[in-house]
Design an enzyme around this catalytic site. Structure first.
Site, mmCIF file in Angstrom:
data_model
loop_
_atom_site.group_PDB
_atom_site.id
_atom_site.type_symbol
_atom_site.label_atom_id
_atom_site.label_comp_id
_atom_site.label_asym_id
_atom_site.label_seq_id
_atom_site.Cartn_x
_atom_site.Cartn_y
_atom_site.Cartn_z
ATOM 1 N N SER A 1 0.855 -1.192 0.000
ATOM 2 C CA SER A 1 0.000 0.000 0.000
ATOM 3 C C SER A 1 0.889 1.239 0.000
ATOM 4 O O SER A 1 2.118 1.132 0.063
ATOM 5 C CB SER A 1 -0.919 -0.020 1.211
ATOM 6 O OG SER A 1 -0.152 -0.053 2.375
ATOM 7 N N CYS A 52 -10.435 25.989 12.998
ATOM 8 C CA CYS A 52 -11.472 25.209 13.691
ATOM 9 C C CYS A 52 -11.167 25.106 15.186
ATOM 10 O O CYS A 52 -11.389 26.058 15.913
ATOM 11 C CB CYS A 52 -11.644 23.850 13.012
ATOM 12 S SG CYS A 52 -13.290 23.188 13.302
ATOM 13 N N LEU A 53 -10.591 23.993 15.660
ATOM 14 C CA LEU A 53 -10.199 23.949 17.072
ATOM 15 C C LEU A 53 -9.232 25.102 17.358
ATOM 16 O O LEU A 53 -9.235 25.667 18.455
ATOM 17 C CB LEU A 53 -9.539 22.609 17.400
ATOM 18 C CG LEU A 53 -9.103 22.446 18.856
ATOM 19 C CD1 LEU A 53 -10.304 22.437 19.792
ATOM 20 C CD2 LEU A 53 -8.295 21.168 19.054
ATOM 21 N N GLU A 91 -10.491 5.010 -8.392
ATOM 22 C CA GLU A 91 -9.360 4.389 -7.695
ATOM 23 C C GLU A 91 -9.901 3.359 -6.708
ATOM 24 O O GLU A 91 -10.796 3.662 -5.919
ATOM 25 C CB GLU A 91 -8.575 5.481 -6.949
ATOM 26 C CG GLU A 91 -7.433 4.939 -6.130
ATOM 27 C CD GLU A 91 -6.851 5.976 -5.158
ATOM 28 O OE1 GLU A 91 -7.119 7.184 -5.297
ATOM 29 O OE2 GLU A 91 -6.139 5.547 -4.240
ATOM 30 N N GLU A 93 -8.167 24.986 4.340
ATOM 31 C CA GLU A 93 -7.213 24.120 3.629
ATOM 32 C C GLU A 93 -7.904 23.189 2.628
ATOM 33 O O GLU A 93 -7.282 22.728 1.679
ATOM 34 C CB GLU A 93 -6.392 23.296 4.645
ATOM 35 C CG GLU A 93 -7.125 22.188 5.398
ATOM 36 C CD GLU A 93 -7.852 22.639 6.653
ATOM 37 O OE1 GLU A 93 -8.117 23.865 6.780
ATOM 38 O OE2 GLU A 93 -8.175 21.787 7.511
ATOM 39 N N HIS A 152 -12.603 25.080 7.596
ATOM 40 C CA HIS A 152 -11.311 24.503 7.188
ATOM 41 C C HIS A 152 -10.910 25.059 5.815
ATOM 42 O O HIS A 152 -11.229 24.435 4.780
ATOM 43 C CB HIS A 152 -11.412 22.973 7.125
ATOM 44 C CG HIS A 152 -11.503 22.347 8.470
ATOM 45 N ND1 HIS A 152 -10.394 21.962 9.193
ATOM 46 C CD2 HIS A 152 -12.568 22.078 9.248
ATOM 47 C CE1 HIS A 152 -10.776 21.458 10.349
ATOM 48 N NE2 HIS A 152 -12.088 21.519 10.404
HETATM 49 N N1 GLN Z 1 -13.404 19.555 18.350
HETATM 50 C C1 GLN Z 1 -13.936 20.788 17.852
HETATM 51 C C2 GLN Z 1 -15.417 20.686 17.513
HETATM 52 O O1 GLN Z 1 -15.929 19.599 17.329
HETATM 53 C C3 GLN Z 1 -13.158 21.269 16.644
HETATM 54 C C4 GLN Z 1 -13.270 20.364 15.473
HETATM 55 C C5 GLN Z 1 -12.212 20.618 14.420
HETATM 56 O O2 GLN Z 1 -11.208 21.256 14.697
HETATM 57 N N2 GLN Z 1 -12.401 20.114 13.233
HETATM 58 O O3 GLN Z 1 -16.086 21.667 17.438
#
Ligand code: GLN
Length: 542
Positions: free
Chosen positions: A19, A385-386, A145, A513, A511
């Site tokens: 893999s 996010c976090l 794929e 990214e 996010h």
């Molecule tokens: N744990 C946090 C939440 O659920 C942030 C999630 C994350 O960073 N994708 O809100």
């Protein structure tokens, strides 16, 4: 059942020997080349595991979870497909054995197969076909794929489906590409073809004769070895391609094109197209190979030991580097190793810092220390996010002096619940597929750094989280220098924030990214890289 549209051609990519050979990059690169020939291309991933999707798998197990606009939690190869092409794919482009079995079983319970014994062939294979056709609507070429390695028990139903599709649609409509390994044995200074021979033998025993072989190797494979592989594996001489290790994955489309892979694919499938226009891929490779300078960025995270956990963040940083003509040197710092005593030593070398997304309490205190350090030392920072949630907690604790301020995710008894749960999330019992997932609109405040980055007021970004900023604290945050520069259209949810008194401190609840491409780098990453470079130059430490 959705059926095949007659003009759609299918390319299956399987992998053999081991893999992690990079099937996803080969699929994505071929997709990029065919798109540049003017064809409409879909790329899909079929995963042989039993999980319905990778949403509930730990990044320690499976690497990053890639989220699509329509909120599917998918394999990280989907990220490569989107980065290499213009397309944004949907949940139709990613499926697993778990999903297929789930659908077949619910049909069985409804009575759809009444009278029949439900079996892998034909019921599971028909469901796989139906998934493939759904993912291939309105495209000229559909690349699929197959996850895992030929020889695994789990991938057999997929291989049987390929065999049947080739039988039903004819070889001119179904192309099979097999990626294998040609290892170099240092003791005898030789490249070995036997593993490839065995892997193709295995495929042929299931009824699939691959049309094209792509051989992964540490070093160039001489012509005579490629000819030997062709003879032993029963493929025409010119159908054995090599994929050597590269400095950047973005070199792969040009390398494969130089060997004629896309030309062979269209000839085989009997498609007439123009030659591909590869000017922008050449520009990308040129910038990657000859950057004007370099900049160091640290990612302070929890899953730092696993190569693919922050795949999209890493790629988005590289794209930011391409935009600024800078090589981005990325380092991972395990948040659990950060202490007040070593912060300066560990973080001072970097022009910028990212605190990415994450779940669970491990490493949180270290990330909070990192955020305090970059805030106080005016180091460019992007919280994702976090990362946004922790930037809020750090601000609450150290600027607003709200002792033990926390997120409901980490403490049920904090006196200041800065990060809380939306009412719609309170009733959620099942963990799979129930977060705030996929694309949501956001309105950006003109005159802010976020606005300077995006140059537009209305944006759409992808989410994957359960918790949100607690609006009770909005006024006190704003009164003390926090700017909420991006808010949901109904004004209920904080999506982007930034600090007034800082050269570049931005955090977002989504996010970014996931939407960055080398051809179209995401503005927040381009601006972070640019700010990090300027900052280091100002400090004279580059
Ligand atoms: N744990 C946090 C939440 O659920 C942030 C999630 C994350 O960073 N994708 O809100």
């Amino acid at each position: 059942m959705t059926t095949n549209k007659q003009h759609t051609k299918y390319i299956f990519i399987t992998g053999g020997v081991v893999s992690s050979l990079g099937k996803g990059i080969i699929a994505a690169s071929l997709g990029a080349l065919l798109e540049k020939r003017g064809l409409k291309v879909a790329l899909s991933k079929a995963d042989p595991y039993i999980n319905v999707d990778p949403g509930t798998m730990s990044p320690f197990q499976h690497g990053e979870v890639f989220v699509t606009d329509d909120g599917a939690e998918t394999d990280l190869d989907m990220g490569h497909y989107e980065r290499f092409t213009r397309a944004n794919f949907t949940r139709k482009n990613s499926f697993s054995s778990g999903q297929i079995y789930d659908e077949v079983l619910s049909k069985e319970r409804k009575g759809d197969y009444l009278g029949a014994t439900v079996q892998v062939v034909p019921h599971i294979t028909e469901q796989i076909k139906s998934k493939i056709f759904q993912a291939s609507q309105d495209v000229d070429v559909s690349i699929i794929e197959i996850g895992g390695t030929v020889g695994d028990i789990e991938s057999l139903p997929y291989l049987e489906t390929i065999r049947q599709m080739r039988y039903e649609l004819g070889p001119q409509n179904v192309l099979c590409i097999h990626l294998t390994l040609v290892p170099y044995i240092a003791a005898v200074k030789e490249l070995k073809t036997k593993p490839t021979q065995h892997s193709v033998k295995e495929l042929r025993s299931i009824g699939i004769q691959p049309d094209i072989l792509v051989c992964r190797a540490e070093r160039e494979i001489p012509l005579e070895i490629r000819e030997k592989i062709a003879l032993f594996c029963n493929v025409p001489k010119g159908h054995v391609f090599e994929a050597c290790d590269l400095a950047s994955i973005y070199e792969m489309p040009l390398i494969l094109h130089k060997q004629g892979l896309d030309q062979k694919a269209v000839e085989f499938l009997n498609i007439w197209t123009r030659k591909p226009e590869l000017h922008d891929w050449k520009e990308i490779v040129e910038r990657l190979q000859k950057p004007k300078d370099r900049v160091k960025i640290a990612i302070v995270g929890k899953y730092t030991g696993v190569v693919d956990s922050y795949k999209s963040v890493e790629e988005a940083l590289i794209h930011g580097g391409i935009k600024n003509n800078l090589a981005v040197e990325i380092s991972y710092i395990d948040a659990e190793t950060l202490k007040s005593s070593n912060l300066n030593e560990l973080l001072a070398p970097y022009g910028g810092v990212i605190v990415p997304g994450g779940f669970g309490e491990r490493g949180v205190e270290g990330k909070l220390l990192a955020i305090q350090y970059v805030r106080e030392n005016k180091i460019p920072f992007l919280g994702i996010c976090l990362g946004l949630q922790l930037a809020c907690i750090e601000f609450a604790r150290n600027i607003l002096h709200l002792e033990n301020a926390n997120s409901l995710e980490f403490s049920k008894s904090s006196p200041y619940e800065i990060i809380t749960i939306m009412s719609s999330q309170k009733e959620v019992i099942n963990k799979g597929g129930t977060m705030r997932l996929g694309a949501y609109h956001c309105r950006i405040q003109p005159g802010t750094k976020a606005f300077a980055a995006y140059s537009q007021e209305n944006i759409s970004e992808r989410h994957r989280h359960r918790y949100e900023f607690n609006n009770q604290f909005r006024d006190s945050f704003e009164a003390n220098g926090m700017v909420f520069s991006g808010i949901s259209p109904d004004e209920q949810l904080i999506e982007i924030l930034e600090l007034k008194d800082h050269p570049w401190f931005i955090a977002c609840q989504f996010h970014p990214e996931l939407k960055s491409k080398p051809i179209d780098p995401h503005p927040l990453f381009s601006e972070l890289v640019s700010a990090a470079y300027q900052q280091k130059n100002l400090n004279g430490t580059i």
